[in-house]
Design an enzyme around this catalytic site. Structure first.
Site, PDB file in Angstrom:
ATOM      1  CB  SER A 144      -2.825 -11.264  -0.231  1.00 48.06           C
ATOM      2  OG  SER A 144      -1.708 -12.113  -0.235  1.00 48.06           O
ATOM      3  CD  GLU A 373       5.797  -6.534  -7.813  1.00 51.46           C
ATOM      4  OE1 GLU A 373       4.724  -6.349  -8.413  1.00 51.46           O
ATOM      5  OE2 GLU A 373       6.595  -5.630  -7.532  1.00 51.46           O
TER       6      GLU A 373
END
Ligand SMILES: Cc1cc2nc3c(=O)[nH]c(=O)nc-3n(C[C@H](O)[C@H](O)[C@H](O)COP(=O)(O)OP(=O)(O)OC[C@H]3O[C@@H](n4cnc5c(N)ncnc54)[C@H](O)[C@@H]3O)c2cc1C
Lengths: 393, 256
Positions: A144, A373
């Protein structure tokens, strides 16, 4: 062959919001998925096999880099491109992932940050599917938070030397080229993109085994040890973490539509099943309020997801879209799809867990889609930051 | 060769059918698709063009929505399209539809006209045949293969019971094409984009009205077949029941 033929989902005459071309693009892709993906996908999923034999045909149909202009790309609008990803993901998230990576994470960065030579050399081959690509941003210790990446590039005469590890890379071991994001030591550790041919000495890709998700797509770890690339491998217009994030925005947008496709597959299966399956007094289970409540929830959420995706797509076509808009469709539509998969699984009872039906496969796939994503949480924080003006990462 | 392909937009095969209020046709708000045999006719025309050069033109008659079939034809590779655009075309019988087509193409010179064998909705299998008659051209139906020869074509027709007929024909001619004779291509995304710039000529009802006459065929009533279940118990000794059963199978069900 699947138990039920997909009937399409349109509750509020959504199609009346689409142009003739948009409908044609959608229906054409749907037909291809129905004829080419659906008959083989459960077996691919069982075997953990990527159906590479379909790549040339996908290239010929124009699925790769469909919303780019020139270089043999179709020059689709963003809404048309979104409808393509929706239909592909109605088939399988793994197939859609493969197309997203090739298009949004490999062709787009070359298109947006590449030199004319890089574009002329690679884009036509990538568009035809003659060459495949992968996108290396995530590392074992940085998911992340890619800004913490350890992969480094060091200037070495008119070459760069790359060193580092990348993890969870879609299409890693089948790629001919890799877009590698690395911190350039000679530029104050600024993140830049490199177009690395995977046959370069020192480049290694090993597949992740034991995945219970996206089994029809290849996922690999990459290792770069003293990979020496010419200076011309640098994507000249890339600069800073913003560059890979721009690519991710392209891909996330397609995923937002993809989620609708997976949700439609689950909903349509559950709807058809519930009308046939009988329990208690020889009545179809669709006649029970609790079952109807689930179906009603699904169709409502799918419909909202379609409208959200369409509006964001129209904004993107008008070049007015903001990254927080894209975060909203990615987060909402993938979470919605996962919930639909779980409800649909419930409606099918024991049959729901078997691969005679597509539901469990979609559910397992969507767990990855929720994470990659930008995780669901990270998109929450992006939306939060955009409305409060306060970063909470 | 310059080939015209007649394509019709029909209600989707597996879409639920909704009847209109007068019970004479289907409501407008169903899903539509290209009539299946017409898709094969288009594919055959595109293959002929790829082999021998020339031009493929697609034509349809119907309301604005039916332009979708022309777009699909253009996206797959047809060069231009003609749209007889009016909701009124939906109600024409095969004779009038053929007359309308003939009127719309009187300025053009085609070598071949293809239609599908029949339409999936009306199922007349007449439009192509009547069109040939109006044009004064020869025709052949249920075509499976077309080979160009000096001064004409050789076609293979499907007859019944696995028989085929091979016929030499002069040009120009009308052929009605059988489903499944080739492998349909998909439109490519680039093809769909390029289709936008291909010529599409619109023809209004007024332009062809003087060629049309009264419909000679009319749908009186359209309805969904009623499912009826009737159980009759046969009684008596086994021998009597068997006798009654044979009687019924012979005279009522007529399977013996
Ligand atoms: C099948 C698959 C394919 C992939 N393909 C690619 C690819 O092609 N290229 C590529 O570069 N990457 C790829 N990825 C990697 C993917 O992008 C990362 O997994 C993702 O960014 C999340 O990183 P992580 O797995 O390290 O999770 P972490 O970042 O460790 O997150 C774990 C959990 O902590 C939460 N969390 C983290 N930080 C915060 C915070 N600040 N506040 C609140 N919660 C937080 C997350 O939301 C998550 O729930 C792929 C992943 C998968 C599963």
């Amino acid at each position: 062959m699947p138990a039920f033929k997909f009937k399409g989902v349109d509750f509020i005459e959504f199609d009346s919001l689409l142009s003739e071309d948009e409908i044609l693009v959608r229906d054409n892709t749907r037909k291809w998925v129905e004829e080419k993906i659906i008959p083989i996908i459960e077996q691919c999923n069982r075997e953990g096999r990527f159906p590479r034999e379909l790549v040339p045909e996908m290239g010929q149909l124009g699925f790769f880099g469909a919303n780019l202009k020139g270089y043999g790309c179709a020059g689709m609008s963003n809404v048309e491109y979104g409808l393509v990803t929706q239909e592909l993901e109605r088939g399988d998230s793994g197939l859609r992932s493969f197309v997203s990576v090739q298009s949004a994470l490999v062709m787009y960065p070359i298109y947006a940050f590449g030199s004319d030579e890089q574009k002329d050399k690679w884009l036509p081959q990538l568009a035809k599917g003659e060459k495949l690509g992968c996108f290396g941003l995530t590392e074992p210790d940085f998911g992340s938070n890619p800004g913490g990446m350890r992969t480094r590039a060091k200037k070495d005469g008119d070459h760069y030397m790359l060193n580092g590890e990348k993890m969870w890379i879609t299409s890693g071991s089948i790629a001919d080229i890799a877009i590698i994001w690395a911190k350039v030591e000679d530029e104050d550790n600024r993140v830049r993109g490199f177009l690395v041919e995977t046959k370069t000495p020192g480049f290694k890709a090993d597949d992740v085994h034991g995945k219970w998700s996206l089994r029809a797509s290849v996922t690999s770890g990459l290792s770069l040890q003293d990979v020496r690339v010419p200076a011309s491998a640098l994507l000249p217009k890339s600069g800073g973490l913003k560059s890979p994030l721009m690519c991710l925005n392209q891909a996330r947008y397609g995923i937002g539509w993809g989620g609708i496709g997976a949700a439609m597959a689950c909903y349509d299966t559950a709807l058809q099943y519930s009308k046939l399956r009988k329990q208690f007094r020889d009545q179809p289970i669709a006649s029970h309020q609790l079952v109807q409540q689930k179906l009603a929830w699904m169709i409502t959420e799918i419909t909202k997801g379609q409208l959200l995706a369409l509006q964001v797509g129209r904004l993107k076509d008008q070049e007015k879209v903001q990254h927080q808009h894209i975060s909203m469709i990615k987060k909402n539509n993938v979470a919605m799809a996962l919930e639909c998969a779980r409800m649909a699984r419930d409606i099918l009872g024991a049959n729901g867990i078997a691969d005679d039906y597509p539901i469990m496969r979609h559910m397992m796939n969507l767990e990855s889609v929720k994470t990659y994503e930008g995780t669901d949480d990270i998109h929450t924080l992006i939306i939060g930051a955009s409305i409060t003006g306060i970063d909470a990462f | 060769m310059k080939i015209l392909v007649c394509m019709k937009q029909v209600p989707q095969k597996d879409a639920p059918l909704k009847l209109n209020e007068t019970g004479t046709w289907i409501r407008e708000d169903v899903s539509y698709e290209v009539n299946e045999p017409d898709a094969y006719a288009l594919e055959e025309a595109l293959r002929q063009k790829e082999k021998h050069g020339g031009e493929v033109v697609v034509i349809t008659a119907g309301p604005a929505r039916s332009q979708q079939v022309l777009r699909e034809g253009l996206a797959k590779g047809a060069d231009s399209a003609i749209h007889l655009e009016d909701p009124g075309f939906v109600g024409l019988d095969a004779f009038n539809t053929a007359k309308a087509f003939a009127a719309a193409i009187k300025e053009e010179n085609f070598d071949l006209i293809f239609t599908g064998l029949q339409s999936d909705d009306y199922g007349y299998a007449q439009t192509g045949v009547v069109l040939a008659e109006i044009m004064g051209w020869p025709h052949a139906t249920i075509i499976m293969q077309i080979d160009k020869q000096d001064g004409g074509i050789k076609v293979k027709r499907e007859l019944e019971a696995g028989f085929f007929q091979h016929v030499d024909m002069p040009l120009p001619a009308v052929l009605t094409i059988q489903s499944g004779i080739n492998k349909l291509r998909y439109a490519t995304l680039i093809g769909i984009k390029q289709a936008k710039n291909k010529p599409l000529r619109k023809v209004t009802m007024d332009e062809v009205r003087s060629s049309l006459g009264d419909n000679m065929q009319k749908i009186e009533k359209l309805y969904i077949p009623q499912k009826t279940k009737k159980t009759e118990m046969l009684t008596g000794s086994p021998a009597e029941i068997a006798k009654q059963l044979v009687e019924k199978l012979k005279n009522e069900v007529r399977v013996l």
